[in-house]
Design a protein around this motif. Structure first.
Motif, PDB file in Angstrom:
ATOM      1  N   PHE A  46      33.198 -13.770   6.463  1.00  0.00           N
ATOM      2  CA  PHE A  46      33.223 -15.164   5.991  1.00  0.00           C
ATOM      3  C   PHE A  46      34.108 -15.338   4.756  1.00  0.00           C
ATOM      4  O   PHE A  46      34.709 -16.385   4.563  1.00  0.00           O
ATOM      5  N   GLY A  49      34.052 -17.175  -0.503  1.00  0.00           N
ATOM      6  CA  GLY A  49      33.661 -18.566  -0.712  1.00  0.00           C
ATOM      7  C   GLY A  49      32.290 -18.895  -0.145  1.00  0.00           C
ATOM      8  O   GLY A  49      31.751 -19.973  -0.381  1.00  0.00           O
ATOM      9  N   THR A  51      28.606 -17.827  -0.368  1.00  0.00           N
ATOM     10  CA  THR A  51      27.635 -17.011  -1.095  1.00  0.00           C
ATOM     11  C   THR A  51      26.206 -17.318  -0.640  1.00  0.00           C
ATOM     12  O   THR A  51      25.919 -18.400  -0.124  1.00  0.00           O
ATOM     13  N   ASP A 103      29.198 -24.613   8.264  1.00  0.00           N
ATOM     14  CA  ASP A 103      30.140 -24.269   7.204  1.00  0.00           C
ATOM     15  C   ASP A 103      30.560 -22.794   7.320  1.00  0.00           C
ATOM     16  O   ASP A 103      31.735 -22.445   7.193  1.00  0.00           O
ATOM     17  N   LYS A 110      38.265 -19.560  10.327  1.00  0.00           N
ATOM     18  CA  LYS A 110      39.439 -19.510   9.447  1.00  0.00           C
ATOM     19  C   LYS A 110      39.873 -18.054   9.199  1.00  0.00           C
ATOM     20  O   LYS A 110      41.064 -17.733   9.255  1.00  0.00           O
ATOM     21  N   GLY A 118      39.648 -20.505   0.768  1.00  0.00           N
ATOM     22  CA  GLY A 118      40.045 -21.600  -0.106  1.00  0.00           C
ATOM     23  C   GLY A 118      41.291 -22.329   0.376  1.00  0.00           C
ATOM     24  O   GLY A 118      41.596 -23.411  -0.096  1.00  0.00           O
ATOM     25  N   LYS A 119      42.006 -21.715   1.353  1.00  0.00           N
ATOM     26  CA  LYS A 119      43.166 -22.414   1.914  1.00  0.00           C
ATOM     27  C   LYS A 119      42.666 -23.502   2.859  1.00  0.00           C
ATOM     28  O   LYS A 119      41.661 -23.339   3.539  1.00  0.00           O
ATOM     29  N   ASP A 125      37.528 -27.370   8.015  1.00  0.00           N
ATOM     30  CA  ASP A 125      36.892 -27.676   6.729  1.00  0.00           C
ATOM     31  C   ASP A 125      35.988 -28.891   6.824  1.00  0.00           C
ATOM     32  O   ASP A 125      34.924 -28.940   6.222  1.00  0.00           O
TER      33      ASP A 125
END
Ligand code: CTP
Ligand code: MG
Length: 178
Positions: A46, A49, A51, A103, A110, A118-119, A125
Motif C-alpha cells: 500500500f 501513505g 497507516t 482507500d 496505484k 502521494g502521486k 484517488d
C-alpha cells in the motif's frame, strides 16, 4: 422525488464517508499498514501513505458523524433513515469501513501501476473509496443508492476531493495540492 431532494439526501448519506476520507490527513501517521512489505513486482503493498492510525481514525470519524446524525436527524425534514437512529450509526460504521478499505484498494492499484505514494491518480484517488463505501452501505441504504445518486455523488466527490486537497495544501496540511 425531485432532484434537489435527491441531492440533499445523497450528501447527508455520504457525509460519514467524506469525514473518513479526510480525517487521516490530520490524524494519520506512524506505522504503515503494510509494515513496509513489498510484492513480487517490487512495489509496496500500500505504501507509507496508508497507516494503521489513519485507517482507524477514518472509521471512528465516520462512526462519530453517523452517531451525530442519529442524534440530530430523526424526525426532521433531513431524516434519511425513517427515524431509525440505529441505522444512522450502523450506516456510519459501514461507510467508514468501506471508505478506508476502498482507500487501501486505490493505493494497492496505484502501487501495482508503479504510481509513487502521494502521486496523483484521477479515478483511483477520488472514486475507489466512494464505490467501495457505497457497496458496504448498500445493505442499510439501498433506497438512497439510486443511479441518479451514484452519478451525482461521483461528480460531487470528484470536485470536493480536488478542492479539499487544494485547501489542505494551502493550509500546509499536505505537501502537494492533490
Ligand atoms: N493517511 C493515513 N492512513 C490512511 C490513509 C491516509 O495516515 N489509511 C494519511 C497519510 O498521511 C497520507 C494522507 O493521509 O499521506 C493523505 O491520504 P492519501 O491521499 O489517501 O494518501 P497518499 O499519501 O496520497 O498515498 P497514495 O499514493 O497511496 O494515495
Ligand atoms: Mg493522495
Amino acid at each position: 422525488m425531485d432532484i434537489l431532494q435527491m441531492m440533499v439526501q445523497a450528501i447527508l448519506f455520504i457525509l460519514p464517508s467524506y469525514f473518513a476520507n479526510s480525517i487521516p490527513v490530520l490524524l494519520g501517521g506512524g506505522a504503515a499498514i503494510d509494515g513496509g512489505r513489498k510484492l513480487a513486482d517490487g512495489g509496496r503493498v500500500f505504501g507509507d501513505g496508508k497507516t494503521v492510525r489513519g485507517f482507524f481514525a477514518g472509521i471512528l470519524a465516520a462512526l462519530l458523524i453517523g452517531s451525530l446524525q442519529a442524534v440530530f436527524l430523526p424526525g426532521t425534514a433531513w431524516d434519511i433513515y425513517g427515524g431509525n437512529s440505529a441505522t444512522y450509526v450502523y450506516a456510519g460504521l459501514l461507510l467508514g469501513v468501506g471508505t478506508m478499505i476502498g482507500d487501501l484498494a486505490g493505493s494497492f492499484i496505484k502501487r501495482r501501476q508503479g504510481v509513487a505514494r502521494g502521486k496523483q491518480s484521477v479515478i483511483l484517488d477520488q472514486l475507489t473509496f466512494l464505490i467501495v463505501a457505497l457497496a458496504f452501505a448498500y445493505p442499510v441504504a439501498s433506497r438512497l443508492i439510486t443511479v441518479e445518486a451514484i452519478v451525482f455523488l461521483a461528480i460531487l466527490t470528484y470536485f470536493a476531493h480536488v478542492s479539499a486537497n487544494v485547501i489542505a495544501h494551502r493550509w500546509g496540511l499536505k505537501k502537494v495540492p492533490w
